[in-house]
Design a protein around this motif. Sequence first.
Motif, PDB file in Angstrom:
ATOM      1  N   VAL A 124       0.844  -1.203   0.000  1.00  0.00           N
ATOM      2  CA  VAL A 124       0.000   0.000   0.000  1.00  0.00           C
ATOM      3  C   VAL A 124       0.876   1.250   0.000  1.00  0.00           C
ATOM      4  CG1 VAL A 124      -1.676   1.326   1.342  1.00  0.00           C
ATOM      5  CG2 VAL A 124      -1.988  -1.127   1.050  1.00  0.00           C
ATOM      6  N   LEU A 125       1.938   1.234   0.779  1.00  0.00           N
ATOM      7  CA  LEU A 125       2.866   2.368   0.795  1.00  0.00           C
ATOM      8  C   LEU A 125       3.475   2.600  -0.587  1.00  0.00           C
ATOM      9  CD1 LEU A 125       4.331   4.519   2.491  1.00  0.00           C
ATOM     10  CD2 LEU A 125       6.100   2.800   2.935  1.00  0.00           C
ATOM     11  N   ALA A 126       3.870   1.515  -1.256  1.00  0.00           N
ATOM     12  CA  ALA A 126       4.442   1.638  -2.604  1.00  0.00           C
ATOM     13  C   ALA A 126       3.408   2.199  -3.589  1.00  0.00           C
ATOM     14  CB  ALA A 126       4.942   0.277  -3.084  1.00  0.00           C
ATOM     15  N   LEU A 127       2.160   1.762  -3.473  1.00  0.00           N
ATOM     16  CA  LEU A 127       1.111   2.298  -4.341  1.00  0.00           C
ATOM     17  C   LEU A 127       0.952   3.804  -4.149  1.00  0.00           C
ATOM     18  CD1 LEU A 127      -1.761  -0.358  -4.135  1.00  0.00           C
ATOM     19  CD2 LEU A 127      -0.421   0.243  -6.162  1.00  0.00           C
ATOM     20  N   VAL A 128       0.922   4.233  -2.900  1.00  0.00           N
ATOM     21  CA  VAL A 128       0.726   5.659  -2.611  1.00  0.00           C
ATOM     22  C   VAL A 128       1.930   6.477  -3.069  1.00  0.00           C
ATOM     23  CG1 VAL A 128       0.426   7.361  -0.773  1.00  0.00           C
ATOM     24  CG2 VAL A 128      -0.881   5.224  -0.727  1.00  0.00           C
ATOM     25  N   VAL A 129       3.131   6.033  -2.750  1.00  0.00           N
ATOM     26  CA  VAL A 129       4.331   6.780  -3.151  1.00  0.00           C
ATOM     27  C   VAL A 129       4.437   6.830  -4.673  1.00  0.00           C
ATOM     28  CG1 VAL A 129       6.862   6.757  -3.113  1.00  0.00           C
ATOM     29  CG2 VAL A 129       5.571   6.371  -1.011  1.00  0.00           C
ATOM     30  N   ALA A 130       4.225   5.700  -5.331  1.00  0.00           N
ATOM     31  CA  ALA A 130       4.272   5.692  -6.799  1.00  0.00           C
ATOM     32  C   ALA A 130       3.178   6.594  -7.368  1.00  0.00           C
ATOM     33  CB  ALA A 130       4.115   4.269  -7.323  1.00  0.00           C
ATOM     34  N   MET A 146      -9.783   6.767  12.733  1.00  0.00           N
ATOM     35  CA  MET A 146      -8.468   6.810  12.078  1.00  0.00           C
ATOM     36  C   MET A 146      -8.526   6.199  10.684  1.00  0.00           C
ATOM     37  SD  MET A 146      -5.633   6.097  15.040  1.00  0.00           S
ATOM     38  CE  MET A 146      -6.422   4.673  15.746  1.00  0.00           C
ATOM     39  N   ARG A 147      -9.198   5.082  10.548  1.00  0.00           N
ATOM     40  CA  ARG A 147      -9.292   4.428   9.238  1.00  0.00           C
ATOM     41  C   ARG A 147     -10.081   5.275   8.248  1.00  0.00           C
ATOM     42  NH1 ARG A 147      -7.949   0.713  12.736  1.00  0.00           N
ATOM     43  NH2 ARG A 147      -6.974  -1.247  12.126  1.00  0.00           N
ATOM     44  N   VAL A 148     -11.172   5.863   8.719  1.00  0.00           N
ATOM     45  CA  VAL A 148     -11.954   6.741   7.844  1.00  0.00           C
ATOM     46  C   VAL A 148     -11.119   7.944   7.424  1.00  0.00           C
ATOM     47  CG1 VAL A 148     -13.931   8.316   7.792  1.00  0.00           C
ATOM     48  CG2 VAL A 148     -14.214   5.999   8.672  1.00  0.00           C
ATOM     49  N   ALA A 149     -10.357   8.516   8.350  1.00  0.00           N
ATOM     50  CA  ALA A 149      -9.527   9.682   8.031  1.00  0.00           C
ATOM     51  C   ALA A 149      -8.486   9.346   6.965  1.00  0.00           C
ATOM     52  CB  ALA A 149      -8.840  10.200   9.295  1.00  0.00           C
ATOM     53  N   VAL A 150      -7.846   8.199   7.078  1.00  0.00           N
ATOM     54  CA  VAL A 150      -6.827   7.807   6.091  1.00  0.00           C
ATOM     55  C   VAL A 150      -7.464   7.587   4.726  1.00  0.00           C
ATOM     56  CG1 VAL A 150      -5.215   5.972   5.442  1.00  0.00           C
ATOM     57  CG2 VAL A 150      -5.218   6.865   7.764  1.00  0.00           C
ATOM     58  N   VAL A 151      -8.590   6.893   4.681  1.00  0.00           N
ATOM     59  CA  VAL A 151      -9.257   6.621   3.410  1.00  0.00           C
ATOM     60  C   VAL A 151      -9.731   7.929   2.763  1.00  0.00           C
ATOM     61  CG1 VAL A 151     -11.296   5.558   2.361  1.00  0.00           C
ATOM     62  CG2 VAL A 151      -9.882   4.245   3.948  1.00  0.00           C
ATOM     63  N   VAL A 152     -10.315   8.818   3.558  1.00  0.00           N
ATOM     64  CA  VAL A 152     -10.799  10.104   3.020  1.00  0.00           C
ATOM     65  C   VAL A 152      -9.634  10.954   2.526  1.00  0.00           C
ATOM     66  CG1 VAL A 152     -11.898  12.294   3.663  1.00  0.00           C
ATOM     67  CG2 VAL A 152     -12.949  10.125   4.321  1.00  0.00           C
ATOM     68  N   MET A 153      -8.537  10.979   3.288  1.00  0.00           N
ATOM     69  CA  MET A 153      -7.378  11.772   2.890  1.00  0.00           C
ATOM     70  C   MET A 153      -6.787  11.265   1.568  1.00  0.00           C
ATOM     71  SD  MET A 153      -3.764  12.379   4.855  1.00  0.00           S
ATOM     72  CE  MET A 153      -3.336  10.657   4.695  1.00  0.00           C
ATOM     73  N   LEU A 154      -6.621   9.948   1.457  1.00  0.00           N
ATOM     74  CA  LEU A 154      -6.073   9.400   0.214  1.00  0.00           C
ATOM     75  C   LEU A 154      -7.042   9.588  -0.957  1.00  0.00           C
ATOM     76  CD1 LEU A 154      -4.285   6.149   1.409  1.00  0.00           C
ATOM     77  CD2 LEU A 154      -3.250   8.259   0.572  1.00  0.00           C
ATOM     78  N   ALA A 155      -8.338   9.474  -0.694  1.00  0.00           N
ATOM     79  CA  ALA A 155      -9.329   9.715  -1.754  1.00  0.00           C
ATOM     80  C   ALA A 155      -9.256  11.169  -2.219  1.00  0.00           C
ATOM     81  CB  ALA A 155     -10.731   9.368  -1.264  1.00  0.00           C
ATOM     82  N   ALA A 156      -9.090  12.093  -1.285  1.00  0.00           N
ATOM     83  CA  ALA A 156      -8.961  13.513  -1.651  1.00  0.00           C
ATOM     84  C   ALA A 156      -7.713  13.766  -2.484  1.00  0.00           C
ATOM     85  CB  ALA A 156      -8.936  14.375  -0.391  1.00  0.00           C
ATOM     86  N   ILE A 157      -6.615  13.089  -2.143  1.00  0.00           N
ATOM     87  CA  ILE A 157      -5.387  13.220  -2.938  1.00  0.00           C
ATOM     88  C   ILE A 157      -5.607  12.679  -4.344  1.00  0.00           C
ATOM     89  CG2 ILE A 157      -3.004  12.399  -3.168  1.00  0.00           C
ATOM     90  CD1 ILE A 157      -2.857  12.510  -0.065  1.00  0.00           C
ATOM     91  N   ALA A 158      -6.251  11.512  -4.447  1.00  0.00           N
ATOM     92  CA  ALA A 158      -6.506  10.917  -5.761  1.00  0.00           C
ATOM     93  C   ALA A 158      -7.391  11.821  -6.604  1.00  0.00           C
ATOM     94  CB  ALA A 158      -7.150   9.539  -5.602  1.00  0.00           C
TER      95      ALA A 158
END
Length: 94
Positions: A31-37, A74-86
């Motif tokens: 997951v970290l590699a997916l996000v960094v890439a 915490m899980r909702v915050a991470v998912v929402v933050m990554l969705a906002a970045i995407a």
Amino acid sequence: MSSLRESFERASLPALTWLSGLPRVVPFLFVLALVVAGLLVPGWGWVLIAVAVLLLAWIALLAWPRLSVAERLMRVAVVVMLAAIAITQAVPRG
């Protein structure tokens, strides 16, 4: 409603069995590699982040009944933050 949840868990069982056979650090690093890439790849990198969002949301949904309120937030915050970045990367401003 519980039958929907049970069918979701039953459908996820083969993938969860496979994931549980991996060392604990491997899914995290994937997951970290997916996000960094996704952050580094211009243009379509948001697709990689969206895949990470889907994976994290899937795991969160499976674990949801056993999580405390703080863990859920915490899980909702991470998912929402990554969705906002995407979304920000997929639809850049002018």
